[in-house]
Scaffold this active site. Structure first.
Site, PDB file in Angstrom:
ATOM      1  N   GLU A   1     143.432  -0.242  36.065  1.00 24.33           N
ATOM      2  CA  GLU A   1     142.341  -0.060  35.097  1.00 24.33           C
ATOM      3  C   GLU A   1     142.132   1.427  34.802  1.00 24.33           C
ATOM      4  O   GLU A   1     142.171   2.260  35.699  1.00 24.33           O
ATOM      5  CB  GLU A   1     141.060  -0.663  35.671  1.00 24.33           C
ATOM      6  CG  GLU A   1     139.838  -0.517  34.777  1.00 24.33           C
ATOM      7  CD  GLU A   1     138.559  -0.944  35.479  1.00 24.33           C
ATOM      8  OE1 GLU A   1     137.552  -1.162  34.771  1.00 24.33           O
ATOM      9  OE2 GLU A   1     138.552  -1.062  36.728  1.00 24.33           O
TER      10      GLU A   1
ATOM     11  N   LYS B   1     137.831  -5.801  27.584  1.00 25.13           N
ATOM     12  CA  LYS B   1     136.999  -6.439  28.595  1.00 25.13           C
ATOM     13  C   LYS B   1     135.861  -7.209  27.937  1.00 25.13           C
ATOM     14  O   LYS B   1     135.198  -6.703  27.020  1.00 25.13           O
ATOM     15  CB  LYS B   1     136.442  -5.395  29.566  1.00 25.13           C
ATOM     16  CG  LYS B   1     135.780  -5.981  30.792  1.00 25.13           C
ATOM     17  CD  LYS B   1     135.410  -4.877  31.787  1.00 25.13           C
ATOM     18  CE  LYS B   1     134.821  -5.465  33.059  1.00 25.13           C
ATOM     19  NZ  LYS B   1     134.432  -4.408  34.022  1.00 25.13           N
TER      20      LYS B   1
ATOM     21  N   CYS C   1     138.788  -5.619  36.088  1.00 28.36           N
ATOM     22  CA  CYS C   1     137.838  -5.325  37.155  1.00 28.36           C
ATOM     23  C   CYS C   1     137.150  -6.594  37.659  1.00 28.36           C
ATOM     24  O   CYS C   1     137.811  -7.566  38.009  1.00 28.36           O
ATOM     25  CB  CYS C   1     136.830  -4.278  36.683  1.00 28.36           C
ATOM     26  SG  CYS C   1     135.803  -3.589  38.001  1.00 28.36           S
TER      27      CYS C   1
END
Length: 529
Positions: free
Chosen positions: A286, A350, A403
């Site tokens: 990430e 995301k 994440c």
């Protein structure tokens, strides 16, 4: 046992609160990196005995009658979440001069808030409380509902749900594919609370037998899946995971961005350790690209110089998107797919952002007070609407989870069945060498089992790993071990595990447990030894 149970039931005042807090704290030992799941037998047994003694004032309203049970659950939850989440404060110390003031809110405030869910659970269970095994069913139903609420309300935060305590190793993870995490939460509470029946005797034989059957079935199904169920076939696609181990303070230093980028490129260009051919796919963690990629065409040239024509790089980066004249740009926490010619061939943003980390709830108001999200760009990150499959130049596809999206079962749609693997890119360097990265990895590992789709996980500082669809780590890099790992992409299980079908099975189990609690509470049957 009866004398011990009686002593716990009769505790009052601060001793009662301390016992509840301690019981929750004991339960933390079941979480990674310890994984001693038996600790929850003691934790929930004490909780049951405390709720047994939680009688409100006679003749008072139902709210006042339930308050003693609520406070027991709250103190239990406060101990559990304080012991399990204290490491969140480490993220605030990365830029201590700006965020150290918020340390009490993260370390004490968040556990205090999350403990409300467990307080509501014990209060609700007390409504259906009985003398026998039915009270275990009531507690299990209430906790399953509380965990569902915790994962849903206010964008959700289902970190360290109690069901993970029943899944410390792949052998004990397989049941999650049958009825999902909600069912594991339900079963975990019933099984772990069952020793409490030894202290009161009433309903002990029936309750312990049922808990024993559930635990044996849980273990037996794990043995079947791991030893007798066909293993997924390998795809033959070579993949490299890069784990650069870059300190978070360094990642925030603008003067070393080129050095960080070159470190990733060097690990990408390194020859395979076994002398074999280069991997078809290279994966960085990430936000591994330390600048806005579309503003740095030279970076794409460098990537093309390192990659062969038939290779694809998948890397985490911040993506910027113009919002129109007079408006500030929007920023996304994203994943790019880049081919061997340095062309961006795919991107995924995301969907589930971290509150206070990637965006600020009530942003304009708090920002006017000088309070900004810890890891966000100016104005915070924007959220995408869906998880598009990320495709490589060679035709492989990945279901992206950035994440902590990996801790949300509901984030994984049926599109995952069309992918070759779940792809979890993360940067747990924010939390240092604490339980946080180990807890995060365990929950991502369970997602592979729950969906029947293998997992490829790239973390800046660890834990990075290839995990097959049965939750087994094929190859991995431990925390703070820099380097790369090469492996062949595993195949999916025989059939994708549909989340909707898992939910239906959970509803059936929930109805059975609720019926058991109602029957026991209202005296349709008498509990027997």
């Amino acid at each position: 046992m009866e004398r011990l149970a009686g002593g716990v039931m009769l505790l009052s005042g601060w001793r009662r609160a301390l016992m509840a807090f301690s019981a929750g704290l004991i339960g933390v030992v079941a979480l990674p990196p310890f994984g001693f799941f038996a600790a929850l037998f003691l934790s929930f047994t004490i909780l049951v005995w405390l709720v047994d003694g939680a009688t409100g004032e006679a003749g008072s309203g139902w709210v006042r009658r339930l308050l003693p049970a609520f406070w027991i659950g709250w103190f239990f939850g406060f101990g559990y979440f304080l012991g399990g989440l204290w490491w969140l404060g480490n993220a605030l110390l990365v830029e201590a001069e700006d965020y150290a003031w918020a340390l009490p809110l993260a370390v004490l405030g968040l556990p205090a808030f999350l403990a409300l869910y467990y307080g509501l659970a014990t209060a609700a269970a007390r409504l259906l409380w009985s003398d026998g095994a039915g009270r275990l069913a009531a507690l299990a139903v209430a906790f399953a509902a509380a965990e569902w609420l915790r994962g849903t309300l206010f964008t959700g935060f289902p970190w360290n749900a109690v069901g993970y305590g029943l899944m410390p190793v792949p052998l004990m993870m397989q049941s999650v594919k049958l009825a999902g995490m909600d069912a594991m939460n339900l079963m975990a509470v019933f099984v772990f609370a069952s020793p409490a029946l030894l202290g009161t005797r009433r309903g002990a034989r029936r309750g312990l037998a049922l808990a024993g059957v559930a635990l044996v079935a849980h273990l037996g199904y794990g043995v079947y899946e791991l030893r007798f169920s066909p293993d997924p076939a390998a795809t033959g696609t070579g993949v490299r995971i890069v784990q650069p181990v870059i300190d978070q303070a360094m990642k925030l230093d603008d003067t070393v961005r080129a050095e960080i980028f070159e470190r990733h490129l060097a690990l990408t260009a390194a020859p395979p350790g076994n002398g074999g051919r280069k991997p078809e796919i290279v994966i960085w963690p990430e936000t591994s690209i330390p600048f806005i990629l579309t503003d740095n065409p030279d970076a794409l040239v460098r990537i093309a110089e390192v990659l062969d024509d038939d290779q694809t790089l998948i890397a985490g980066a911040v993506r910027m998107e113009a919002a129109g004249a007079g408006k500030p740009p929007r920023y996304y926490n994203s994943i790019y797919a880049i081919d061997g010619k340095g062309q961006i061939i795919g991107a995924a943003d995301k969907v589930h952002l971290v509150p206070f980390g990637e965006y600020m709830p009530f942003g304009p108001l708090l920002e006017s007070w000088g309070i900004n999200a810890v890891a966000a760009m100016p104005g915070g990150f924007s959220a995408a609407r869906e998880h598009p499959l990320l495709r490589t130049a060679g035709g492989r596809s990945f279901y992206p989870l950035i994440c902590y999206e990996a801790i949300f079962p509901q984030e994984i749609t049926a599109d995952a069945a069309q992918s070759d693997a779940l792809l979890n890119l993360t940067n747990d360097a924010w939390f240092g060498n604490t339980p946080g990265p180990y807890q995060h990895f365990r929950q991502a590992q369970v997602r592979a089992v729950q969906t029947g789709v293998p997992l490829v996980r790239a973390a800046n500082s660890g834990i990075s790993a290839f995990v097959d669809s049965k939750g087994r780590v094929v190859l991995g890099l431990s925390y703070n071990i820099g380097g790369y790992i090469d492996s062949t992409l595993s195949g999916s299980s025989v059939s994708y595990q549909d989340i909707a079908k898992q939910n239906l099975r959970f509803y059936i189990l929930l109805a059975m447990a609720l019926l058991t609690a109602l029957v026991s509470r209202f005296g349709f049957i008498r509990a027997k030894n």
